[in-house]
Enzyme design. Structure first.
Site, PDB file in Angstrom:
ATOM      1  N   THR A 188       0.714  -1.305   0.228  1.00  0.00           N
ATOM      2  CA  THR A 188      -0.095   0.045   0.176  1.00  0.00           C
ATOM      3  C   THR A 188       0.923   1.188   0.185  1.00  0.00           C
ATOM      4  O   THR A 188       2.052   1.081   0.407  1.00  0.00           O
ATOM      5  CB  THR A 188      -0.923   0.116   1.155  1.00  0.00           C
ATOM      6  OG1 THR A 188      -0.123   0.153   2.439  1.00  0.00           O
ATOM      7  CG2 THR A 188      -1.883  -1.201   1.428  1.00  0.00           C
ATOM      8  N   GLU A 333      -5.839  -3.543  -1.459  1.00  0.00           N
ATOM      9  CA  GLU A 333      -6.194  -4.822  -0.876  1.00  0.00           C
ATOM     10  C   GLU A 333      -7.290  -5.497  -1.502  1.00  0.00           C
ATOM     11  O   GLU A 333      -7.542  -6.637  -1.092  1.00  0.00           O
ATOM     12  CB  GLU A 333      -6.761  -4.156   0.765  1.00  0.00           C
ATOM     13  CG  GLU A 333      -5.619  -3.835   1.589  1.00  0.00           C
ATOM     14  CD  GLU A 333      -5.394  -2.421   1.394  1.00  0.00           C
ATOM     15  OE1 GLU A 333      -5.569  -1.810   0.440  1.00  0.00           O
ATOM     16  OE2 GLU A 333      -4.749  -1.950   2.516  1.00  0.00           O
ATOM     17  N   LYS A 440     -15.851  17.408   8.952  1.00  0.00           N
ATOM     18  CA  LYS A 440     -16.957  17.272  10.010  1.00  0.00           C
ATOM     19  C   LYS A 440     -17.043  18.721  10.363  1.00  0.00           C
ATOM     20  O   LYS A 440     -16.222  19.462  11.293  1.00  0.00           O
ATOM     21  CB  LYS A 440     -16.498  16.526  11.252  1.00  0.00           C
ATOM     22  CG  LYS A 440     -17.919  16.011  11.810  1.00  0.00           C
ATOM     23  CD  LYS A 440     -17.834  14.611  12.225  1.00  0.00           C
ATOM     24  CE  LYS A 440     -19.217  14.254  12.515  1.00  0.00           C
ATOM     25  NZ  LYS A 440     -19.358  12.661  13.449  1.00  0.00           N
ATOM     26  N   TRP A 445     -21.436  15.986   8.138  1.00  0.00           N
ATOM     27  CA  TRP A 445     -20.129  15.579   7.293  1.00  0.00           C
ATOM     28  C   TRP A 445     -20.472  16.357   5.821  1.00  0.00           C
ATOM     29  O   TRP A 445     -21.367  16.350   5.370  1.00  0.00           O
ATOM     30  CB  TRP A 445     -20.101  14.205   6.906  1.00  0.00           C
ATOM     31  CG  TRP A 445     -19.659  13.280   8.179  1.00  0.00           C
ATOM     32  CD1 TRP A 445     -19.109  13.792   9.112  1.00  0.00           C
ATOM     33  CD2 TRP A 445     -19.611  12.082   8.146  1.00  0.00           C
ATOM     34  NE1 TRP A 445     -18.505  12.837  10.077  1.00  0.00           N
ATOM     35  CE2 TRP A 445     -19.056  11.536   9.215  1.00  0.00           C
ATOM     36  CE3 TRP A 445     -20.176  10.954   7.270  1.00  0.00           C
ATOM     37  CZ2 TRP A 445     -18.823  10.324   9.816  1.00  0.00           C
ATOM     38  CZ3 TRP A 445     -19.953   9.665   8.014  1.00  0.00           C
ATOM     39  CH2 TRP A 445     -19.316   9.323   9.043  1.00  0.00           C
TER      40      TRP A 445
HETATM   41  P1  AMP Z   1      -4.806   2.452  -3.665  1.00  0.00           P
HETATM   42  O1  AMP Z   1      -4.758   1.188  -2.329  1.00  0.00           O
HETATM   43  O2  AMP Z   1      -3.541   3.194  -3.492  1.00  0.00           O
HETATM   44  O3  AMP Z   1      -5.282   1.901  -4.720  1.00  0.00           O
HETATM   45  O4  AMP Z   1      -5.975   3.388  -2.917  1.00  0.00           O
HETATM   46  C1  AMP Z   1      -7.214   2.791  -2.696  1.00  0.00           C
HETATM   47  C2  AMP Z   1      -8.094   4.205  -2.395  1.00  0.00           C
HETATM   48  O5  AMP Z   1      -8.249   4.901  -3.428  1.00  0.00           O
HETATM   49  C3  AMP Z   1      -9.416   3.452  -1.982  1.00  0.00           C
HETATM   50  O6  AMP Z   1      -9.490   3.262  -0.458  1.00  0.00           O
HETATM   51  C4  AMP Z   1     -10.297   5.119  -2.172  1.00  0.00           C
HETATM   52  O7  AMP Z   1      -9.957   5.794  -1.059  1.00  0.00           O
HETATM   53  C5  AMP Z   1      -9.429   5.526  -3.480  1.00  0.00           C
HETATM   54  N1  AMP Z   1     -10.289   5.234  -4.501  1.00  0.00           N
HETATM   55  C6  AMP Z   1     -10.102   4.225  -5.455  1.00  0.00           C
HETATM   56  N2  AMP Z   1     -11.098   4.341  -6.265  1.00  0.00           N
HETATM   57  C7  AMP Z   1     -12.147   5.360  -6.160  1.00  0.00           C
HETATM   58  C8  AMP Z   1     -13.095   6.037  -6.703  1.00  0.00           C
HETATM   59  N3  AMP Z   1     -13.524   5.461  -8.098  1.00  0.00           N
HETATM   60  N4  AMP Z   1     -13.353   7.114  -6.095  1.00  0.00           N
HETATM   61  C9  AMP Z   1     -13.037   7.535  -5.129  1.00  0.00           C
HETATM   62  N5  AMP Z   1     -11.839   6.925  -4.679  1.00  0.00           N
HETATM   63  C10 AMP Z   1     -11.228   5.831  -5.180  1.00  0.00           C
END
Ligand code: AMP
Length: 540
Positions: A188, A333, A440, A445
């Protein structure tokens, strides 16, 4: 009493994917942008040979099943061979994100206990810096032909990929093992604390790749040409490098050139029908296409995720260019895509603007993934499209434990995503915020994502980001950052008036900061941490 079914129990293995493509779609092309510029093209049959040669080469170096082999590479054909040659041999491919801070890269390489590293010549300076701190890596292999090998001081021998694999036999019998064996590893991005490793199994990847090709997801078939812009170093390029050969689709890999002009030209020249990537890529592509008054002749749809795709952009693609946006959600994940939307007949009967609003949400869960939203006490909230809480997921390609993690992240068998979402009665999920980004104000929110999407609809705005800033009365209030499009200006009052038509009055940002550009991190997301560091004071 339950009975056991009497079907074969053949394991779902990644090696079978490339062998399927070689056997059933042998002449279908893989087109790849070399790191040094020109296009390279060959077929799935050639790619399978390359993967087998690599498997022989890795065995020749003394690497064994279970070993971790890293990659720091663009989307290209050698990286594709590595996806199959490494995992197919029972080794684990650790795709490293070159945009991580070098200290984080060193941390993840050591944490993974990596034995070898495959890298593109672009990253030679990065490799030079990190190599002395990665003692477990015994083999540094540059994904290059002999003519374009860099010299890296301190790395001796520096192995060339083509020189290593050329003498090897293309005959290799892929081992058969349990489908739950580890195939790939990705960390991550870890904005707080150390990055965490997600160790994907063969089963998870094969199932996810099949799901990703389904008609309601990316809808990939042997009549398509697919160009994944989403990097192979981040969540497996949404499993497209597996799904394309599985479906017999022509695969176009863009290498390091991800600007609007390069992508447009590649899409047109190779007759690309489907693409996939983060919203900022599509912004760049549209800007180029609009400035030059171009049309897409073959592109039909594009998968978007990684951060929220603004509705205004969805509308431009659909209405002006007849390119359908499939907006999805996933995270490291979740192996790749966990939710993705396409419009149902019921949606298609609605006015266009309402259709775009539905696409701007993150879609329905892909079959195999269950989703729910829970409140702070862990109780499931109603699917009413407005009650929000934390999004929880579970399924065969969702993480169970982090690599070498001390404690499972699961809560009652579900993975808590850290995203704030709603789900409506039709099952469509909408991400409202990250838990840490949500604002918030006065006990209510405010969605930073909704505010940003509203701002990006303004014709002069290229990018927008909103953070919560402490406020003595309201607890937090939104502060908006705006990067205007090149050569354009917009003033604060005008922008606020524009937003006032689109969001609740109490959502309007207390202030707007105009910047040339916003800090974007390794996975294409705006680094709100950076903005908080510079502007996260207190409103008075
Ligand atoms: P990563 O593990 O770096 O791919 O990041 C994942 C995170 O990206 C998710 O938990 C979301 O917060 C954000 N994310 C992924 N796809 C979207 C989407 N279509 N719209 C908004 N946030 C997204």
């Amino acid at each position: 009493m339950l009975q056991t079914g009497l079907m074969m129990n053949r394991p779902l293995l990644i090696s079978a994917v490339i062998e399927h493509a070689a056997a059933q779609y042998r002449d279908v092309e893989v087109v790849s942008r070399e790191t040094h510029g020109p296009l390279f093209r060959y077929t799935y049959a050639d790619c399978a040979k390359g993967a087998r040669k690599l498997a022989n080469a890795l065995a020749g170096l003394g690497l064994a099943p279970g070993d971790v082999v890293g990659s720091i590479a663009w989307n290209n054909h050698r990286h594709l061979e590595a996806y199959y040659g490494v995992s197919g041999s029972g080794m684990v491919i650790h795709t490293c994100n070159p945009r991580l801070h070098p200290q984080q890269l060193i941390y993840i390489i050591n944490h993974a206990g990596q034995k070898a590293m495959l890298f593109d010549a672009t990253f030679a300076p990065l490799i030079k810096g990190i190599a002395p701190h990665c003692p477990s890596v015994k083999h540094w292999i540059c994904l290059s032909d002999a003519a374009h090998m860099p010299a890296i001081e301190g790395i001796d021998p520096l192995i060339g990929y083509d020189a290593l694999t050329a003498p090897c036999s293309d005959d290799f019998t892929w081992p058969e093992f349990d489908e739950n064996t580890a195939a790939a590893l990705c960390y991550t991005s870890g904005t707080t604390g150390h990055p965490k490793g997600v160790l994907y199994s063969h089963r998870a990847i094969v199932l996810e790749a099949m799901a990703g090709c389904m008609p309601n997801v990316l809808a990939v078939s042997c009549r398509d040409t697919i160009l994944p812009v989403v990097p192979m170093f981040h969540i497996n390029a949404w499993c497209i490098p597996y799904g394309a050969p599985m479906s017999g689709a022509k695969l176009v890999l863009p290498g390091p050139r991800l600007d609007g002009e390069s992508l447009y030209t590649l899409m047109e020249d190779e007759k690309v029908t489907i693409s996939a990537g983060v919203p900022s890529i599509w912004q760049g592509l549209l800007a180029y296409v609009e400035q030059n008054q171009l049309r897409f002749s073959t592109m039909r749809r594009t998968g978007v995720g990684g951060s929220a795709m603004p509705q205004a952009l969805i509308a431009r693609f659909a209405d002006e260019y007849q390119v359908e946006v499939r907006h999805g959600w996933g995270m490291t994940e979740t192996t790749a895509v966990a939710t993705m939307g396409t419009l149902t007949p019921r949606d298609l009967a609605l006015p266009r603007e309402q259709q775009h609003a539905i696409v701007a949400r993150q879609g329905k869960s892909v079959f195999g993934v269950d989703i729910k939203v829970v409140d702070e006490a862990g109780a499931t909230v109603p699917r009413d499209g407005s009650t929000q809480g934390e999004l929880m997921v579970r399924g065969p390609w969702i993480v169970r434990d982090y690599f070498k993690g001390e404690r499972s992240p699961l809560q009652g068998g579900w993975f808590p995503t850290g995203d704030i979402a709603t789900i409506d009665a039709q099952g469509t999920m909408q991400i409202r915020d990250r838990t840490k980004d949500v604002i918030k104000s006065g006990g209510e929110w405010i969605s930073s994502i909704d505010l940003e999407s509203a701002a990006v609809a303004h014709p002069a705005v290229a990018m927008a980001a909103v953070i919560g800033v402490k406020h003595p009365k309201w607890d937090e209030r939104p502060l908006m950052f705006i990067a205007p499009k090149p050569g354009q200006t917009v003033d604060k009052e005008e922008l606020l008036a524009f937003l006032a038509d689109r969001v609740a009055k109490w959502w309007l940002p207390d202030d707007v900061v105009f910047v040339d550009s916003l800090p974007v991190g390794g996975t294409g997301k705006v680094q709100k941490e950076e903005l908080r560091k510079t502007h996260g004071g207190v409103f008075r």
